[in-house]
Design a protein around this motif. Structure first.
Motif, PDB file in Angstrom:
ATOM      1  N   GLY A  33       5.353   0.601   7.579  1.00  0.00           N
ATOM      2  CA  GLY A  33       6.223  -0.423   7.024  1.00  0.00           C
ATOM      3  C   GLY A  33       5.547  -1.746   6.743  1.00  0.00           C
ATOM      4  N   GLU A  35       3.741  -4.210   4.500  1.00  0.00           N
ATOM      5  CA  GLU A  35       3.547  -4.371   3.059  1.00  0.00           C
ATOM      6  C   GLU A  35       2.108  -4.773   2.779  1.00  0.00           C
ATOM      7  N   ILE A  36       1.411  -3.980   1.990  1.00  0.00           N
ATOM      8  CA  ILE A  36       0.020  -4.263   1.669  1.00  0.00           C
ATOM      9  C   ILE A  36      -0.369  -3.546   0.387  1.00  0.00           C
ATOM     10  N   SER A  37      -1.305  -4.139  -0.337  1.00  0.00           N
ATOM     11  CA  SER A  37      -1.768  -3.563  -1.595  1.00  0.00           C
ATOM     12  C   SER A  37      -3.284  -3.624  -1.643  1.00  0.00           C
ATOM     13  N   ASP A  40      -4.522  -7.181  -1.795  1.00  0.00           N
ATOM     14  CA  ASP A  40      -4.611  -7.891  -0.520  1.00  0.00           C
ATOM     15  C   ASP A  40      -5.969  -7.659   0.133  1.00  0.00           C
ATOM     16  N   ILE A  71      -1.001   4.596   2.491  1.00  0.00           N
ATOM     17  CA  ILE A  71      -0.173   3.557   1.875  1.00  0.00           C
ATOM     18  C   ILE A  71       0.580   4.182   0.706  1.00  0.00           C
ATOM     19  N   GLU A  73       3.864   3.386  -2.067  1.00  0.00           N
ATOM     20  CA  GLU A  73       4.811   2.433  -2.654  1.00  0.00           C
ATOM     21  C   GLU A  73       4.700   1.054  -2.005  1.00  0.00           C
ATOM     22  N   GLY A  74       3.439   0.649  -1.747  1.00  0.00           N
ATOM     23  CA  GLY A  74       3.188  -0.702  -1.264  1.00  0.00           C
ATOM     24  C   GLY A  74       3.372  -0.921   0.219  1.00  0.00           C
ATOM     25  N   LYS A  75       3.602   0.161   0.979  1.00  0.00           N
ATOM     26  CA  LYS A  75       3.783   0.020   2.425  1.00  0.00           C
ATOM     27  C   LYS A  75       2.989   1.087   3.171  1.00  0.00           C
ATOM     28  N   THR A  76       2.548   0.719   4.372  1.00  0.00           N
ATOM     29  CA  THR A  76       1.846   1.695   5.211  1.00  0.00           C
ATOM     30  C   THR A  76       2.825   2.760   5.679  1.00  0.00           C
ATOM     31  N   LYS A 143      -3.030  -8.809   7.775  1.00  0.00           N
ATOM     32  CA  LYS A 143      -1.656  -8.686   7.271  1.00  0.00           C
ATOM     33  C   LYS A 143      -0.687  -8.440   8.428  1.00  0.00           C
TER      34      LYS A 143
END
Length: 364
Positions: A33, A35-37, A40, A71, A73-76, A143
């Motif tokens: 949950g 948020e990371i890309s 980042d 990861i 859709e932008g979340k772990t 993060k």
């Protein structure tokens, strides 16, 4: 070869060589949950990558990170995060003349003595390029910390004899100069000093300071797993780092107990320290003050200035190292010190969740 894994609950394993096809890291234990890309992570890799200034190796590497797993859709997802960075600009032939030479202050001799052979192309696993994987993993850890309002700030405190003046400290200026120093006057002096060394085919060391703000109390365990001990171990594992101080560090040896002790006062119903010579830990456990850490970074050992060396044939030789090397390692290591501090603290945060029954009850 063992020794490439760090952490207990937030665990990383780095892999790859300076002149191999790629290098990377696997992160195990990152909560789901977050948020990371890739962007980042790329921000920290861009701070470390070569070829960005007159005071860094001209080796051109984009250091573009690719996320292979963990990861979505932008979340772990809670599963292992695998990150890869492809090497694009190796010039291994630059090192062919060095394959039978033991360079001063390098890992050549110790690797040969331990393993019976070595990767002479840019020092293999001993290369500073390995730290790209650490910077990538550290970006993920930061993060996690940012989600808890914990801030890590590292910067160049000195280059050779040139020291940043605390009176001129400007946090906003750190990212606006190649040396990552917080003092514009010191930057000019350091640039002049480095240019003089470059003309003489020599290199410089320096120091990096790291401040961690808003860190919760209770991190670290007595005896062998003290927070400051684990931070020192993590930062000392950076190949170029030769010393680590916490708080007042070696200055404590010249202080009296009255001078060094951090006195307490109640202020607005809270216990506050009037000073922070302890550097944020007491008995190896954080107590809510800023963590203060300093790392000493050695000069770049690969220099064109003629040095005394030996070869595998048992001959004494004179050595001048050609190729693409940093005249100073310190600025590119700033983000790596941040990374190692962040990785250590996230691991300790996760471990501390089991230190009290009330914490378990709060979760479950």
């Amino acid at each position: 070869m063992s020794g490439s894994i760090l952490g207990d609950m937030f665990k990383i394993s780095t892999w790859g060589e300076s002149h191999g096809k790629a290098l990377g890291v696997v992160i195990d234990g990152c909560p789901a949950g977050l948020e990371i890309s890739a962007a980042d992570i790329q921000r920290d890799l861009d701070r470390r990558k070569p070829g960005q200034s007159p005071f860094a190796t001209p080796r051109k590497e984009g250091d573009k990170v690719e996320i292979l797993s963990g990861i979505f859709e932008g979340k772990t997802t809670g599963t292992p995060i695998s990150l890869i960075i492809f090497n694009k600009n190796q010039k291994s032939k630059d090192y062919s003349a060095l394959k039978d030479i033991y360079r001063p202050a390098q890992s050549d001799l110790s690797y040969d003595l331990k393993y019976g052979f070595r990767d002479h192309r840019g020092s293999g696993r001993a290369s500073g390029r390995e730290t790209a994987a650490r910077a990538a993993a550290g970006a993920v850890a930061k993060k996690v910390l940012a989600a808890l309002d914990v801030k890590i700030l590292a910067y160049t405190a000195s280059i050779g004899p040139v020291k940043a003046d605390p009176k001129n400290f400007n946090e906003d200026y750190i990212m606006d100069n190649f040396l990552y120093m917080p003092d514009s006057d010191a930057v000019k002096k350091a640039e002049d000093y480095l240019n003089g060394l470059i003309e003489k085919n020599n290199s410089s060391g320096g120091t990096i300071e790291c401040i961690v703000k808003n860190i919760p109390s209770g991190l670290g365990d007595p005896v062998f797993d003290k927070c400051d001990a684990l931070l020192a171990r993590a930062v000392m594992s950076i190949g170029a780092v030769k010393g680590v101080e916490i708080g007042s560090g070696f200055d404590a040896a010249e202080m009296t107990g009255y001078e060094h002790n951090d006195f307490y006062r109640y202020q607005a119903g809270e216990i506050n320290k009037l000073t922070n010579n302890a550097g944020g830990t007491l008995g190896g456990i954080t107590e809510g003050s800023d963590i203060l850490l300093k790392a000493a970074v050695k000069p770049t050992p690969s220099i064109e200035k003629t040095q005394q060396a030996v070869n595998k044939s048992g001959e004494n030789i004179e050595l001048s190292i050609k190729g693409r090397h940093d005249p100073v390692i310190v600025p590119r290591a700033v983000v790596v010190v941040e990374a190692m501090a962040a990785l250590t603290l996230v691991d300790l945060l996760l471990k501390n969740m089991s230190s009290r029954m009330e914490y378990l009850k709060r979760v479950y």
